[in-house]
Scaffold this motif. Structure first.
Motif, PDB file in Angstrom:
ATOM      1  N   GLU A   1       0.810  -1.209   0.000  1.00 13.90           N
ATOM      2  CA  GLU A   1       0.000   0.000   0.000  1.00 13.90           C
ATOM      3  C   GLU A   1       0.840   1.255   0.000  1.00 13.90           C
ATOM      4  O   GLU A   1       1.980   1.253   0.466  1.00 13.90           O
ATOM      5  CB  GLU A   1      -0.897   0.034   1.243  1.00 13.90           C
TER       6      GLU A   1
ATOM      7  N   PHE B   1      -0.626   7.754  11.143  1.00 10.07           N
ATOM      8  CA  PHE B   1      -0.618   6.505  10.390  1.00 10.07           C
ATOM      9  C   PHE B   1      -1.386   5.416  11.132  1.00 10.07           C
ATOM     10  O   PHE B   1      -1.139   4.227  10.943  1.00 10.07           O
ATOM     11  CB  PHE B   1       0.818   6.074  10.101  1.00 10.07           C
ATOM     12  N   ALA B   2      -2.330   5.841  11.995  1.00 14.63           N
ATOM     13  CA  ALA B   2      -3.059   4.879  12.825  1.00 14.63           C
ATOM     14  C   ALA B   2      -3.818   3.866  11.980  1.00 14.63           C
ATOM     15  O   ALA B   2      -3.837   2.679  12.305  1.00 14.63           O
ATOM     16  CB  ALA B   2      -4.004   5.623  13.748  1.00 14.63           C
ATOM     17  N   SER B   3      -4.417   4.313  10.859  1.00 15.27           N
ATOM     18  CA  SER B   3      -5.250   3.362  10.128  1.00 15.27           C
ATOM     19  C   SER B   3      -4.396   2.297   9.442  1.00 15.27           C
ATOM     20  O   SER B   3      -4.752   1.122   9.458  1.00 15.27           O
ATOM     21  CB  SER B   3      -6.172   4.078   9.145  1.00 15.27           C
ATOM     22  N   ILE B   4      -3.263   2.684   8.881  1.00 18.30           N
ATOM     23  CA  ILE B   4      -2.436   1.669   8.219  1.00 18.30           C
ATOM     24  C   ILE B   4      -1.835   0.724   9.261  1.00 18.30           C
ATOM     25  O   ILE B   4      -1.740  -0.485   9.045  1.00 18.30           O
ATOM     26  CB  ILE B   4      -1.352   2.318   7.314  1.00 18.30           C
TER      27      ILE B   4
ATOM     28  N   GLY C   1      -3.229  -0.068  12.099  1.00 19.29           N
ATOM     29  CA  GLY C   1      -4.331  -0.952  12.489  1.00 19.29           C
ATOM     30  C   GLY C   1      -4.483  -2.095  11.508  1.00 19.29           C
ATOM     31  O   GLY C   1      -4.666  -3.258  11.880  1.00 19.29           O
ATOM     32  N   LYS C   2      -4.354  -1.776  10.233  1.00 19.26           N
ATOM     33  CA  LYS C   2      -4.490  -2.804   9.194  1.00 19.26           C
ATOM     34  C   LYS C   2      -3.353  -3.825   9.282  1.00 19.26           C
ATOM     35  O   LYS C   2      -3.578  -5.027   9.176  1.00 19.26           O
ATOM     36  CB  LYS C   2      -4.490  -2.118   7.826  1.00 19.26           C
TER      37      LYS C   2
ATOM     38  N   LYS D   1      -1.703  -4.631  11.896  1.00 17.31           N
ATOM     39  CA  LYS D   1      -1.911  -5.441  13.092  1.00 17.31           C
ATOM     40  C   LYS D   1      -2.937  -6.529  12.826  1.00 17.31           C
ATOM     41  O   LYS D   1      -2.776  -7.674  13.241  1.00 17.31           O
ATOM     42  CB  LYS D   1      -2.406  -4.546  14.245  1.00 17.31           C
ATOM     43  N   GLN D   2      -3.994  -6.143  12.125  1.00 16.36           N
ATOM     44  CA  GLN D   2      -5.047  -7.118  11.816  1.00 16.36           C
ATOM     45  C   GLN D   2      -4.518  -8.257  10.951  1.00 16.36           C
ATOM     46  O   GLN D   2      -4.951  -9.391  11.081  1.00 16.36           O
ATOM     47  CB  GLN D   2      -6.176  -6.406  11.080  1.00 16.36           C
TER      48      GLN D   2
ATOM     49  N   ASN E   1      -1.619  -9.424  11.101  1.00 18.88           N
ATOM     50  CA  ASN E   1      -0.539 -10.095  11.831  1.00 18.88           C
ATOM     51  C   ASN E   1       0.809  -9.992  11.137  1.00 18.88           C
ATOM     52  O   ASN E   1       1.569 -10.966  11.066  1.00 18.88           O
ATOM     53  CB  ASN E   1      -0.872 -11.563  12.057  1.00 18.88           C
TER      54      ASN E   1
ATOM     55  N   GLN F   1       4.613   5.334  16.033  1.00 21.45           N
ATOM     56  CA  GLN F   1       3.211   5.005  16.273  1.00 21.45           C
ATOM     57  C   GLN F   1       2.997   3.498  16.312  1.00 21.45           C
ATOM     58  O   GLN F   1       2.137   3.009  17.050  1.00 21.45           O
ATOM     59  CB  GLN F   1       2.330   5.660  15.205  1.00 21.45           C
TER      60      GLN F   1
ATOM     61  N   GLU G   1       3.784   2.452  19.782  1.00 25.73           N
ATOM     62  CA  GLU G   1       2.720   2.845  20.712  1.00 25.73           C
ATOM     63  C   GLU G   1       1.494   1.954  20.579  1.00 25.73           C
ATOM     64  O   GLU G   1       0.810   1.660  21.553  1.00 25.73           O
ATOM     65  CB  GLU G   1       2.302   4.297  20.442  1.00 25.73           C
ATOM     66  N   LYS G   2       1.213   1.544  19.337  1.00 26.02           N
ATOM     67  CA  LYS G   2       0.012   0.752  19.098  1.00 26.02           C
ATOM     68  C   LYS G   2       0.282  -0.742  19.246  1.00 26.02           C
ATOM     69  O   LYS G   2      -0.564  -1.561  18.914  1.00 26.02           O
ATOM     70  CB  LYS G   2      -0.526   1.029  17.692  1.00 26.02           C
ATOM     71  N   GLY G   3       1.478  -1.109  19.681  1.00 26.49           N
ATOM     72  CA  GLY G   3       1.762  -2.508  19.964  1.00 26.49           C
ATOM     73  C   GLY G   3       1.895  -3.392  18.746  1.00 26.49           C
ATOM     74  O   GLY G   3       1.553  -4.577  18.795  1.00 26.49           O
TER      75      GLY G   3
END
Lengths: 373, 307
Positions: free
Chosen positions: A198, A207-210, A212-213, A215-216, A218, A237, A240-242
């Motif tokens: 992407e 960049f939270a949404s990318i 998140g994606k 992470k989903q 894996n 980020q 921070e978002k693990g």
């Protein structure tokens, strides 16, 4: 006393000669063109530093065929329009050899003018494959290509990192997307599936949404094609978002700013860079001379710029002429020993062999080389 | 149901980004509401706010102070005070001398002001990215973990709380105070307000100051959350906030708040569904859609033709 006066007289004569643009040709002018202002000035500084050091060193050893080299500096601000103006000024100034430009986007339009006007241009930094793909005879570079860096990174990932789920991101720009696409193709050739491919928006902060994606999906390995401001924020980020993934990027992310932005999250980042020439024992004298001037020789373009000047000097010696066409023929024909290795050129003006090395980034500590020798 | 976690994570992120858009959007909408012009230097005001916060934090840290509440307060106060002064000066230099002239002229002078401020910071602070430490790292996490997890960082909570407080304060000020009433009167009819003895010049200056102060609040919050500032950051943030203001109905303060939140959430979900590269496309596409059906924005009053 008399000797001192003669020296002064001589200096005055040289100055007068330069000032009146006489073509007495006591010196060979080397134009150095790159950004001295604008957002990528820090890369431009590396180029000017390396090229000026090379000119100084060559002059101390007696110059080229008894003639001294003279540096003429031009600022293109990494702007394609200004680069064209600079190239025209180079033509008017009667300079026949140019080290530069830095950015691919400004190198390309300038090179058209140099080729037409019979001026040799050697770029120590522009990596876009297009620059040398137009059949030009006088255009060279002392650095590798984007199209070589991608496969180098891809092979390293497939062979040594062996990740389970890979994502390849890029900043949708010529440089970043080019490398990212090359990495993806190499990975797929090596049998590694790319789960996410992407683009992100250059200049973005969130960049939270990318993430998140990723992470989903894996994802455990992310390659990013682009520059340090975005990757720095992504790293920060992601932590921070693990998101537990290893990151890798091209030389556009490999500078100190990445640790500045990402702080601790930059630990373990992999970067493909040209070999660090400043730590090579053979180049110690040059590196020390630059350090003595209170400058930093570790930038990726310092030594390629040094080599570019040497290549011009050695080309002139090999051709036994200052005619750019003859010098270019000599450069195409020979192999030249420089601080960045033995340089030999293909018909396009690209190096026949340029190696990228994988480094691992450490926060607060110097990077370490991780690619196998 | 892993999707529900993902949904909430996106919602949290969207509201977080949206609330900062809303803060900056108020500056655009208030100036427009009163003098009917767009302050194109507003993005730069935001950028200056982030640099002042950086200087305040760096300065105090160098002096050996590292208490988090102190640093936060100092960053907010320094940034709000200095940035408000910039807002006031912009009005004095770029708008007041041109009052009453053709509407295009202040527009040009505002763009000039924007270029000037950007280059001023470029030259005095250099072009490299500066980093601000995240003073309150960490966060809460809900859910079993891995992909099924909603993480809300402490910083995100601070952003919510401060934004809500700032909005509440502004609403009270506009609806209850004398100056607030004067602002509303000017927005309704500037000439009439002037005839009734309101110093309209002061009111206009005040709207610039309020806008700048809220932009400074947003600047401190955003720079601490993302940790990096540079002289070119004002443009994109300004554009997004301007979009939020138009989306909510330019001239309307509740509209700017709503527009910011809607834009932030739309970006988060749009980026998730269509890919991060289409985030801006979704945001601006939404703007076009809303304007097609409600040309004056979600909460905007329909334009009344003045005779």
């Amino acid at each position: 006393m008399a000797k001192k006066q003669i020296t002064r007289l001589f200096a005055a004569m040289v100055l007068a000669g330069v000032a009146s643009h006489s073509f007495a040709a006591d010196t060979i002018k080397i134009g150095i063109a790159g950004p001295k202002t604008g957002p990528v000035t820090q890369y431009g500084d590396m180029q000017f530093m390396g090229a000026k050091q090379a000119i100084k060193d060559i002059n101390e050893k007696g110059g080229v065929d008894g003639k001294k080299l003279e540096a003429v500096e031009y600022d293109d601000a990494c702007d394609p329009k200004q680069a064209v103006a600079v190239a025209n000024k180079v033509v008017n100034d009667g300079v026949k050899f140019v080290v530069g430009h830095l950015c691919s986007s400004s190198t390309q339009p300038a090179s058209d003018i140099y080729e037409d006007e019979g001026i040799i241009m050697i770029t120590p930094a522009a990596t876009s494959p297009e620059i040398t793909s137009r059949g030009y005879k006088l255009i060279f570079r002392t650095i590798g290509l984007d199209s070589a860096q991608g496969p180098a990174a891809g092979n390293y990932i497939a062979k040594f990192v062996k990740p389970k789920v890979v994502a390849v991101l890029h900043d949708k720009q010529q440089y970043g997307e080019g490398i990212a696409t090359a990495v993806k193709q190499t990975l797929e050739k090596d049998g590694v599936k790319v789960a996410v491919f992407e683009g992100i928006n250059a200049g973005d902060k969130d960049f939270a949404s990318i993430i998140g994606k990723l992470k989903q999906a894996n994802v455990d390995f992310v390659y990013y094609g682009g520059y340090h401001p975005e990757l720095g924020l992504i790293l920060r980020q992601a932590k921070e978002k693990g998101l537990n993934a290893k990151f890798m990027g091209p030389e556009g992310v490999g500078n100190d700013s990445i640790s500045q932005i990402a702080q601790g999250a930059s630990e373990g980042l992999l970067v493909t860079l040209p070999k660090s020439f400043d730590t090579d024992p053979a180049n110690k004298a040059i590196a020390d001379a630059i350090k003595a001037d209170k400058q930093d020789p570790s930038g990726p373009f310092v030594f390629p710029a040094y080599s570019a000047v040497q290549l011009i000097a050695k080309g002139i010696e090999a051709a036994k002429s200052e005619d750019p066409t003859k010098v270019a023929e000599a450069i195409h024909a020979g192999t030249f020993k420089t601080p960045t290795g033995d340089l030999s050129y293909d018909a396009k003006g690209d190096l026949k062999d340029f190696k990228f090395v994988v480094y691992e980034w450490h926060f607060g500590q110097p990077k370490t080389e991780v690619s196998p020798q | 149901m892993p999707d529900i976690y993902h949904f909430f994570q996106m919602l949290v992120n969207g509201l977080n980004v949206g609330s900062t858009y809303a803060l900056i959007a108020i500056g655009y909408t208030m100036v427009y509401g009163i003098i009917g012009m767009i302050n194109f230097a507003h993005g730069e005001v935001y950028m200056i706010g982030s640099y002042i916060a950086f200087i305040a934090i760096a300065g105090l840290t160098m002096m050996g102070l590292d208490s988090v509440p102190l640093l936060m307060t100092a960053a907010f106060i320094a940034s709000i005070v200095v940035t408000s002064a910039y807002g006031y000066s912009i009005e004095r230099v770029a708008y007041r001398p041109l009052r009453g002239s053709n509407r295009l002229i202040p527009l040009i002078s505002a763009i000039g002001m924007s270029l000037f401020l950007q280059n001023l910071v470029l030259m005095s602070q250099d072009s490299k990215d500066k980093s601000i430490p995240n003073l309150i790292p960490g966060g809460f996490s809900f859910g079993p973990g891995g992909a099924q997890e909603v993480i809300v960082s402490y910083m995100q909570i601070v952003v919510f709380v401060v934004t809500v407080l700032a909005m509440w304060g502004l609403t009270l000020f506009i609806s209850r105070s004398r100056m607030g009433r004067a602002c509303r009167a000017c927005a309704e009819d500037m000439k009439m307000a002037n005839l009734l003895g309101i110093n309209t010049n002061n009111v206009i200056a005040l709207t610039f100051v309020i806008g700048a102060a809220l932009a400074a609040v947003a600047a401190v919050l955003i720079s601490m959350q993302y940790g990096v500032i540079n002289p070119n950051a004002g443009f994109m943030v300004g554009l997004k906030a301007f979009t939020a203001a138009v989306l909510g109905g330019i001239g309307s303060i509740p509209g700017a708040m709503l527009g910011g939140l809607v834009l932030g959430v739309a970006e988060a979900f749009g980026g998730d569904i269509f890919g991060d590269q289409y985030k801006d496309v979704v945001a601006f596409g939404l703007l076009v859609l809303v304007l097609l059906f409600r040309p004056s924005g979600i909460l905007g009053r329909p334009e009344v033709e003045k005779v």
